[in-house]
Design a protein around this motif. Structure first.
Motif, PDB file in Angstrom:
ATOM      1  N   ARG A  79      41.714 -32.589 -19.231  1.00 13.24           N
ATOM      2  CA  ARG A  79      42.234 -31.667 -20.246  1.00 13.24           C
ATOM      3  C   ARG A  79      41.381 -31.658 -21.516  1.00 13.24           C
ATOM      4  O   ARG A  79      41.761 -31.056 -22.508  1.00 13.24           O
ATOM      5  CB  ARG A  79      43.678 -32.017 -20.592  1.00 13.24           C
ATOM      6  CG  ARG A  79      44.661 -31.824 -19.453  1.00 13.24           C
ATOM      7  CD  ARG A  79      46.027 -32.366 -19.825  1.00 13.24           C
ATOM      8  NE  ARG A  79      45.968 -33.806 -20.016  1.00 13.24           N
ATOM      9  CZ  ARG A  79      46.907 -34.523 -20.645  1.00 13.24           C
ATOM     10  NH1 ARG A  79      47.961 -33.911 -21.164  1.00 13.24           N
ATOM     11  NH2 ARG A  79      46.778 -35.832 -20.765  1.00 13.24           N
ATOM     12  N   ILE A  80      40.225 -32.317 -21.463  1.00 12.90           N
ATOM     13  CA  ILE A  80      39.257 -32.253 -22.560  1.00 12.90           C
ATOM     14  C   ILE A  80      38.106 -31.384 -22.079  1.00 12.90           C
ATOM     15  O   ILE A  80      37.454 -31.694 -21.089  1.00 12.90           O
ATOM     16  CB  ILE A  80      38.762 -33.645 -22.971  1.00 12.90           C
ATOM     17  CG1 ILE A  80      39.948 -34.543 -23.359  1.00 12.90           C
ATOM     18  CG2 ILE A  80      37.789 -33.540 -24.138  1.00 12.90           C
ATOM     19  CD1 ILE A  80      39.538 -35.952 -23.733  1.00 12.90           C
ATOM     20  N   LEU A  81      37.870 -30.280 -22.753  1.00 15.02           N
ATOM     21  CA  LEU A  81      36.905 -29.270 -22.322  1.00 15.02           C
ATOM     22  C   LEU A  81      35.657 -29.343 -23.191  1.00 15.02           C
ATOM     23  O   LEU A  81      35.729 -29.191 -24.413  1.00 15.02           O
ATOM     24  CB  LEU A  81      37.534 -27.880 -22.421  1.00 15.02           C
ATOM     25  CG  LEU A  81      36.588 -26.686 -22.202  1.00 15.02           C
ATOM     26  CD1 LEU A  81      36.098 -26.666 -20.754  1.00 15.02           C
ATOM     27  CD2 LEU A  81      37.291 -25.382 -22.553  1.00 15.02           C
ATOM     28  N   TYR A  82      34.507 -29.593 -22.539  1.00  8.56           N
ATOM     29  CA  TYR A  82      33.231 -29.477 -23.257  1.00  8.56           C
ATOM     30  C   TYR A  82      32.892 -27.996 -23.345  1.00  8.56           C
ATOM     31  O   TYR A  82      32.765 -27.310 -22.343  1.00  8.56           O
ATOM     32  CB  TYR A  82      32.123 -30.228 -22.520  1.00  8.56           C
ATOM     33  CG  TYR A  82      30.744 -29.881 -23.048  1.00  8.56           C
ATOM     34  CD1 TYR A  82      30.366 -30.225 -24.345  1.00  8.56           C
ATOM     35  CD2 TYR A  82      29.831 -29.187 -22.253  1.00  8.56           C
ATOM     36  CE1 TYR A  82      29.124 -29.900 -24.840  1.00  8.56           C
ATOM     37  CE2 TYR A  82      28.580 -28.857 -22.747  1.00  8.56           C
ATOM     38  CZ  TYR A  82      28.222 -29.215 -24.027  1.00  8.56           C
ATOM     39  OH  TYR A  82      26.998 -28.889 -24.519  1.00  8.56           O
ATOM     40  N   LEU A  83      32.746 -27.509 -24.555  1.00  6.63           N
ATOM     41  CA  LEU A  83      32.475 -26.096 -24.783  1.00  6.63           C
ATOM     42  C   LEU A  83      31.019 -25.924 -25.191  1.00  6.63           C
ATOM     43  O   LEU A  83      30.617 -26.311 -26.305  1.00  6.63           O
ATOM     44  CB  LEU A  83      33.406 -25.550 -25.870  1.00  6.63           C
ATOM     45  CG  LEU A  83      33.318 -24.040 -26.143  1.00  6.63           C
ATOM     46  CD1 LEU A  83      33.666 -23.248 -24.888  1.00  6.63           C
ATOM     47  CD2 LEU A  83      34.250 -23.642 -27.281  1.00  6.63           C
ATOM     48  N   ASP A  84      30.224 -25.380 -24.287  1.00  4.94           N
ATOM     49  CA  ASP A  84      28.830 -25.104 -24.591  1.00  4.94           C
ATOM     50  C   ASP A  84      28.772 -24.056 -25.712  1.00  4.94           C
ATOM     51  O   ASP A  84      29.393 -23.009 -25.615  1.00  4.94           O
ATOM     52  CB  ASP A  84      28.123 -24.596 -23.334  1.00  4.94           C
ATOM     53  CG  ASP A  84      26.620 -24.490 -23.528  1.00  4.94           C
ATOM     54  OD1 ASP A  84      26.109 -25.139 -24.445  1.00  4.94           O
ATOM     55  OD2 ASP A  84      25.969 -23.761 -22.753  1.00  4.94           O
ATOM     56  N   GLY A  85      28.051 -24.358 -26.753  1.00  7.42           N
ATOM     57  CA  GLY A  85      27.984 -23.447 -27.892  1.00  7.42           C
ATOM     58  C   GLY A  85      29.024 -23.725 -28.958  1.00  7.42           C
ATOM     59  O   GLY A  85      29.173 -22.935 -29.894  1.00  7.42           O
ATOM     60  N   PHE A  86      29.765 -24.838 -28.820  1.00  6.09           N
ATOM     61  CA  PHE A  86      30.753 -25.233 -29.825  1.00  6.09           C
ATOM     62  C   PHE A  86      30.101 -25.223 -31.207  1.00  6.09           C
ATOM     63  O   PHE A  86      29.092 -25.881 -31.434  1.00  6.09           O
ATOM     64  CB  PHE A  86      31.264 -26.634 -29.490  1.00  6.09           C
ATOM     65  CG  PHE A  86      32.348 -27.148 -30.398  1.00  6.09           C
ATOM     66  CD1 PHE A  86      33.675 -27.125 -29.990  1.00  6.09           C
ATOM     67  CD2 PHE A  86      32.062 -27.686 -31.646  1.00  6.09           C
ATOM     68  CE1 PHE A  86      34.677 -27.622 -30.800  1.00  6.09           C
ATOM     69  CE2 PHE A  86      33.055 -28.175 -32.475  1.00  6.09           C
ATOM     70  CZ  PHE A  86      34.369 -28.141 -32.039  1.00  6.09           C
ATOM     71  N   VAL A  87      30.658 -24.429 -32.118  1.00  6.29           N
ATOM     72  CA  VAL A  87      30.076 -24.302 -33.458  1.00  6.29           C
ATOM     73  C   VAL A  87      30.590 -25.455 -34.323  1.00  6.29           C
ATOM     74  O   VAL A  87      31.795 -25.633 -34.464  1.00  6.29           O
ATOM     75  CB  VAL A  87      30.450 -22.949 -34.098  1.00  6.29           C
ATOM     76  CG1 VAL A  87      29.823 -22.840 -35.482  1.00  6.29           C
ATOM     77  CG2 VAL A  87      29.987 -21.808 -33.197  1.00  6.29           C
ATOM     78  N   PRO A  88      29.689 -26.268 -34.883  1.00  6.10           N
ATOM     79  CA  PRO A  88      30.124 -27.431 -35.656  1.00  6.10           C
ATOM     80  C   PRO A  88      31.074 -27.053 -36.787  1.00  6.10           C
ATOM     81  O   PRO A  88      30.919 -26.025 -37.448  1.00  6.10           O
ATOM     82  CB  PRO A  88      28.804 -28.007 -36.201  1.00  6.10           C
ATOM     83  CG  PRO A  88      27.761 -27.529 -35.247  1.00  6.10           C
ATOM     84  CD  PRO A  88      28.220 -26.169 -34.795  1.00  6.10           C
ATOM     85  N   LEU A  89      32.054 -27.925 -37.006  1.00  3.57           N
ATOM     86  CA  LEU A  89      33.046 -27.714 -38.060  1.00  3.57           C
ATOM     87  C   LEU A  89      32.509 -28.297 -39.365  1.00  3.57           C
ATOM     88  O   LEU A  89      31.993 -29.411 -39.408  1.00  3.57           O
ATOM     89  CB  LEU A  89      34.359 -28.409 -37.688  1.00  3.57           C
ATOM     90  CG  LEU A  89      35.013 -27.925 -36.391  1.00  3.57           C
ATOM     91  CD1 LEU A  89      36.067 -28.925 -35.932  1.00  3.57           C
ATOM     92  CD2 LEU A  89      35.625 -26.556 -36.584  1.00  3.57           C
ATOM     93  N   ARG A  90      32.676 -27.543 -40.442  1.00  4.90           N
ATOM     94  CA  ARG A  90      32.206 -28.014 -41.747  1.00  4.90           C
ATOM     95  C   ARG A  90      33.116 -29.127 -42.266  1.00  4.90           C
ATOM     96  O   ARG A  90      34.343 -29.054 -42.137  1.00  4.90           O
ATOM     97  CB  ARG A  90      32.191 -26.869 -42.750  1.00  4.90           C
ATOM     98  CG  ARG A  90      31.120 -25.810 -42.503  1.00  4.90           C
ATOM     99  CD  ARG A  90      31.117 -24.827 -43.669  1.00  4.90           C
ATOM    100  NE  ARG A  90      30.071 -23.825 -43.580  1.00  4.90           N
ATOM    101  CZ  ARG A  90      30.255 -22.599 -43.131  1.00  4.90           C
ATOM    102  NH1 ARG A  90      31.464 -22.225 -42.718  1.00  4.90           N
ATOM    103  NH2 ARG A  90      29.253 -21.738 -43.083  1.00  4.90           N
ATOM    104  N   THR A  91      32.509 -30.128 -42.884  1.00  8.76           N
ATOM    105  CA  THR A  91      33.299 -31.202 -43.497  1.00  8.76           C
ATOM    106  C   THR A  91      33.843 -30.798 -44.852  1.00  8.76           C
ATOM    107  O   THR A  91      34.706 -31.469 -45.402  1.00  8.76           O
ATOM    108  CB  THR A  91      32.437 -32.469 -43.640  1.00  8.76           C
ATOM    109  OG1 THR A  91      31.274 -32.156 -44.418  1.00  8.76           O
ATOM    110  CG2 THR A  91      31.990 -32.974 -42.280  1.00  8.76           C
TER     111      THR A  91
END
Length: 950
Positions: free
Chosen positions: A476-488
């Motif tokens: 149930r943990i999906l590696y998403l190719d192209g995941f856009v990094p979240l800003r801190t």
């Protein structure tokens, strides 16, 4: 073509090419430049002769051969003196049919080279590595122009090569070179001939009587499933069909064999039932080769099978359509509606098949929602593979999704390090399963699409991450190719469906929580509104996050909204009301200002603040805002909310009232640790806004100050005549989360008026310093230059004891207006000071009034100080106050040149100029008032009684 079967030194003749059939296309089949060759007969022997064009000056032919150990024999004649430009390569072993290294072939293997430019010229055995030659050994015989030679080369199983040579077609070759060991290449695919020639020698090569013998004994080489009900067994030599039957080939774990068919080196065994996936073994006994050799004893081979025809996916693609994805294309007969049964009763109306194994089942009615059972029968691929009848698979008709059915539930945006993950967890609030193919996870810098076949079950989670390793921990943990990094620093997070519709969205900031490395931001209530910061908080889990689990901050929102601030901006005529969560108005919602109905400004986005147009409010009394029947987005209702309207802060309206500069901080005393604090007191009869306030020290020579800002002053205010607390330490969600609250037992009333400074101290040294309170524009509201000397000198230890202000309306920097707290806790934050006293007003008939009289400076907090209250008809008097004991001795000089104004008060703590508390008795208060502008001088005497409480 003549096949001859003989045995010499345990070798088996596997090819004997005599060219008698004068056919290169079969028995055996040669490939390559066949048109460059012809045949000639000499002395009853058929020879292969080169008959080529001068251009391109090279030619080749090859035939399959897997012999890697054994012997190779052939006849050769060259009608010229060989050289680098006129010679032949007889490839004994080659890994490819293209032998022409001259034009770039990367051939690997072994060959006999029939000449070069060396003198004398000799036969040489060479090894080819990616088209490059290495000479292994050479003949002793010198090659002559037109010489006829019979060549034999052998290779043992341990890699020893031997070159044999003799002159004449019918001669017997003899050892003619030193043996050499070479094991670089262990396998072969082809035997072949490569010639290089000049225009004068296009017909000068002759070959004949080629023999290849294999040193391997007759044996079964491999076994494998070739059809749904057939197994093929491969042997290393052609089989005698009469020796092969189901009786002498025994299988373990397979259905009963019913027939055997032989073709060359293979035997195909058929079974009465389909072969299941699994591992099997076969025993071969008493099988003969076409050469008459037997497989002696028993030979056991192992093999495994995985049916290449399988259903890879089944999905409901429409209200009346199911898509099945097979690994192979089915036969036309298989794509029949009668071969499919849905939920044991529904047959498709039609079946369409695409070239890639895609089968579409179409129905004349809507498919039922939820899980769908699909039974399959009589399915076969075009290659003959079959699926067992009665095979059942499941598909799911997903529900129709609405906004907020699936919500963003947890965000980890600050990584531990560069190798650790970021993730966004989503939660399905419904009982339905949803297909997420084509959904988008979008941030402020881009988006990425969820791939095909991803679903989320009802009341379940899906975590979307940028880490393949993290994704490997759970399905149930999906590696998403192209995941856009979240800003801190804060970011937008949007979840969209395949049509682009927003399912859920929010924009977080570090102030929401999760701003520590490896600690996630958790949603409290999945059913509460996503964009409300109050619905989010930093994880309290031991490992800092709760992916695929109920959040550590989970708390259903069942509480009605509360009003936390109301402030008035007279410049713009706007009254702002803020609440502890997002609020919404229903038809019954009403607002009143001092009993007068008011209406919120419309058109503002959803939020926790409402605004009202108010022309003015009275400045000399408290004004209340009242809300009735106000709702949050969960429709929790507050029947009535009341709060006073805060006014802008002004100089002198709020003063320093208590200072804890030396707190108790002992980790071993069993008590909560105190932190430094400063208590403020509102001296006005209206509530005052504290938004924008900060502390600073004194101005330096450049007019600069060092500032300290609270973590937040938004919605901060201080009640009329009430208190607010400025304290060091991290902000807690509840007042019970800090040491001061635990130590002093803060009241619920004070909890809403605490401003935390996210630092270890407020910079309050034990030696004292100047501290100022300023508003957002830098205007000084109050200032104090406290000193430890302001403590009661009779106290041996003042650690953990605060300085308290006696009279809130007295001078802030008057040392006599401060003293040590007298309560056992050492301080009274949020409560009336233990030494609080205010002077009584002077009557019109008197200029001086002492109060209380008698007084008892014993440190019990009751009547510890004497107020010397005065009143004059002219504000320009300067006061000198001296106190004498009953014997007329000067005991204390209390004031000298003190500006009096029209009225005021001086405070005597009962101590002498040396800090010694006076004895019980009568003291004379001598007051001189001098007005330099008029020359008037007034002298007054009053008696005061210093007593003790019993």
């Amino acid at each position: 073509m003549l096949f001859c079967f003989e045995h010499a030194e345990s070798q088996v003749l596997v090819m004997h090419e005599t060219f008698e059939d004068q056919d290169l296309s079969s028995n055996p089949a040669w490939t390559g430049d066949l048109h460059d060759f012809s045949f000639t007969v000499e002395n009853g022997n058929t020879l292969l002769q080169l008959s080529a064009n001068p251009d391109p000056s090279r030619t080749q032919i090859a035939t399959p051969s897997a012999v890697a150990t054994g012997s190779w024999e052939f006849y050769i004649r060259q009608e010229f003196n060989p050289s680098n430009l006129n010679r032949a390569f007889i490839f004994l072993m080659a890994d490819r049919a293209d032998l022409n290294y001259l034009d770039g072939s990367s051939v690997n293997g072994y060959a006999v080279r029939t000449g070069d430019n060396d003198t004398p010229r000799r036969m040489k055995l060479v090894r080819f590595d990616n088209g490059n030659q290495t000479v292994l050994t050479e003949s002793e015989t010198e090659l002559q122009e037109g010489g006829e030679y019979r060549v034999n080369v052998t290779r043992s199983e341990d890699g020893v090569w031997q070159l044999y040579l003799s002159e004449g077609f019918d001669s017997v070759p003899a050892a003619d070179a030193e043996p050499v060991t070479d094991l670089v290449h262990q396998s072969s695919e082809y035997f072949g001939l490569l010639m290089r020639y000049s225009s004068a020698n296009t017909e000068g090569f002759y070959f004949g009587d080629i023999k290849i013998k294999n040193s391997e004994p007759f044996q079964a080489v491999s076994a494998g499933v070739v059809r749904a009900d057939q197994v093929r067994i491969l042997f290393n030599y052609p089989l005698d069909p009469s020796s092969v039957s189901p009786q002498n080939i025994q299988f373990s774990g397979l259905p009963a064999a019913i027939s055997a068919e032989v073709s060359g080196t293979e035997a195909v065994i058929s079974f009465e039932d389909l072969i299941e996936d699994g591992s099997y073994s076969v025993n071969v006994e008493n099988v003969r080769s076409e050469f008459g050799d037997h497989v002696t004893g028993s030979t056991e081979l192992g093999f495994s099978f995985e049916n290449p025809l399988y259903l890879s996916a089944a999905s409901v693609t429409g209200e009346r359509e199911i898509e099945l994805k097979f690994s192979l294309r089915l036969t036309t007969a298989s794509a029949d509606p009668g071969n499919f049964l849905i939920n044991r009763e529904i047959i498709p109306l039609e079946v369409d098949q695409e070239n890639d194994g895609q089968v579409i089942l179409r129905f004349g009615m809507d498919l039922p929602p939820g899980e769908i059972e699909i039974e399959m029968n009589r399915l076969e691929s075009e290659e003959g593979w079959r699926i067992r009848n009665g095979t059942v698979t499941d598909a799911y008709r997903f529900g129709e999704i609405a906004g907020n059915d699936v919500v963003i539930n947890e965000i980890l945006y600050r990584r531990i390090d560069s190798a650790s993950p970021q993730f966004v967890e989503i939660y399905n609030r419904t009982e339905h399963r949803f297909e997420l193919s084509g959904w988008q996870l979008e941030t402020g810098r881009g988006s990425a699409a969820i791939g095909h076949g991803i679903t989320i079950s009802g009341d379940n989670f899906l975590v979307i991450t940028d880490s393949p390793h993290f994704a490997g921990l759970d399905d149930r943990i999906l590696y998403l190719d192209g995941f856009v990094p979240l800003r801190t620093t804060g970011d937008m997070v949007v979840l969209r469906d395949a049509d682009g519709a927003v399912i859920d969205s929010l924009t977080y900031t570090p102030g929401w929580g999760g701003n520590r490395a490896g600690v996630s931001l958790e949603r409290k209530d999945p059913n509460a509104i996503s964009i409300d910061p109050v619905n989010w908080a930093e994880s309290r889990a031991e490992n800092g996050m709760t992916p695929l689990e109920q959040n550590s901050r989970y708390r259903p929102d069942i509480e009605p909204p509360k009003i936390i601030f109301a402030g008035y901006n007279s410049k713009y005529g706007i009254l702002s009301a803020r609440f502890n969560k997002f609020v919404k108005q229903e038809s019954r919602t009403r607002f009143f200002l001092d009993g007068t109905p008011i209406t919120p400004i419309t058109g503002l986005p959803p939020g926790s603040e409402l605004q009202f147009h108010v022309s003015e409010i009275p400045g000399n009394r408290e004004v209340e805002l009242r809300a009735e029947n106000l709702y949050d987005y969960q429709l929790n209702a507050a029947e009535q909310l009341i709060i006073p309207v805060s006014r802008p802060i002004e100089s002198g309206a709020v003063v320093f009232n208590e200072i804890m500069f030396d707190p108790l901080q002992d980790d071993y005393d069993g008590l909560p640790n105190q932190t430094e604090y400063i208590e403020l007191r509102n001296r006005r009869n209206v509530s005052i806004s504290l938004e924008g306030i900060y502390l600073h020290d004194r101005f330096d020579e450049n007019g600069e100050v060092s500032k300290m800002h609270p973590e937040s002053t938004r919605s901060a205010w201080i009640p009329a005549g009430g208190y607010a607390l400025l304290q060091a330490g991290e902000t807690g969600e509840t007042v019970a989360s800090d040491g001061n609250a635990e130590f002093f037992g803060f009241s619920d009333e004070l909890a809403g008026h605490i401003l935390n400074f996210n630092r270890a101290t407020l910079g309050l040294p034990m030696a004292g310093r100047e501290v100022y309170l300023a508003d957002s524009l830098g205007a000084v509201i109050d200032g104090v230059d406290y000193s430890p000397d302001w403590h009661n000198p009779n106290l041996v230890d003042t650690k953990g004891i605060s300085l308290e202000r006696i009279n809130p309306n007295g001078e802030t920097n008057d040392p006599s207006n401060w003293g040590s707290s007298t309560v056992p806790a050492g301080g009274t934050p949020g409560r009336q000071n233990s030494i609080f006293q205010v002077p009584e007003p002077v009557s019109d008939s008197r200029m001086i009034h002492l109060q209380p009289n008698p007084f008892s400076p014993d440190g019990d907090g009751h009547e510890d100080h004497l107020f010397i209250n005065y009143r004059f008809d002219d504000p320009n008097y300067m006061l000198r106050v001296r106190i004498f004991d009953r014997y007329g001795r000067l005991f204390r000089s209390l004031a000298d040149s003190h500006p009096a104004g029209f009225e005021g008060a001086l405070v005597w703590d009962g101590r002498s100029d040396r800090g010694i508390t006076g004895r019980i008795g009568i003291y004379i208060i001598h007051i001189e008032a001098y007005n330099s502008s008029t020359g008037n001088r007034v002298q007054m005497k009053e008696t005061a009684v210093l007593a003790r409480q019993f």
